[in-house]
Design a protein around this motif. Structure first.
Motif, short mmCIF file in Angstrom:
data_model
loop_
_atom_site.label_atom_id
_atom_site.label_comp_id
_atom_site.label_asym_id
_atom_site.label_seq_id
_atom_site.Cartn_x
_atom_site.Cartn_y
_atom_site.Cartn_z
N PRO A 30 24.76 17.99 -27.85
CA PRO A 30 25.27 16.64 -28.15
C PRO A 30 26.08 16.60 -29.44
CG PRO A 30 22.97 16.54 -27.50
CD PRO A 30 23.31 18.00 -27.66
N GLN A 32 28.03 18.89 -30.65
CA GLN A 32 29.37 19.40 -30.37
C GLN A 32 30.20 18.41 -29.56
OE1 GLN A 32 30.91 22.14 -31.62
NE2 GLN A 32 32.70 21.21 -30.67
N VAL A 33 29.57 17.70 -28.64
CA VAL A 33 30.30 16.70 -27.85
C VAL A 33 30.89 15.62 -28.76
CG1 VAL A 33 30.01 14.85 -26.15
CG2 VAL A 33 29.03 17.10 -25.72
N SER A 36 33.66 17.06 -31.01
CA SER A 36 34.90 17.25 -30.24
C SER A 36 35.60 15.91 -29.99
CB SER A 36 34.60 17.93 -28.90
OG SER A 36 34.13 19.24 -29.12
#
Length: 64
Positions: A30, A32-33, A36
């Protein structure tokens, strides 16, 4: 409906809870999501849509 997403003027707070024996992927995935999404939306000095943090019941380290 607008063709581009509307980003609020202030970032939304997102908190990821880390706890003992959690799988690293449950925390890093989560994180990294949202990072990003910030990289995609926050280009050229724009306000990023998410302020992401990690919290834990104990400090400074959580064993995963």
């Amino acid at each position: 409906m607008p063709k581009t997403p509307q980003i609020p003027p202030h970032p939304r707070n997102v908190v990821i809870v880390a706890f003992a024996n959690a799988n690293l992927l449950d925390i890093a995935g989560p994180l990294q999501v949202f990072r990003s999404a910030n990289a995609w939306a926050g280009g050229d000095g724009a306000v990023v849509p998410y302020a992401v943090g990690i919290v834990a019941p104990s400090a400074p380290a959580v064993l995963t």
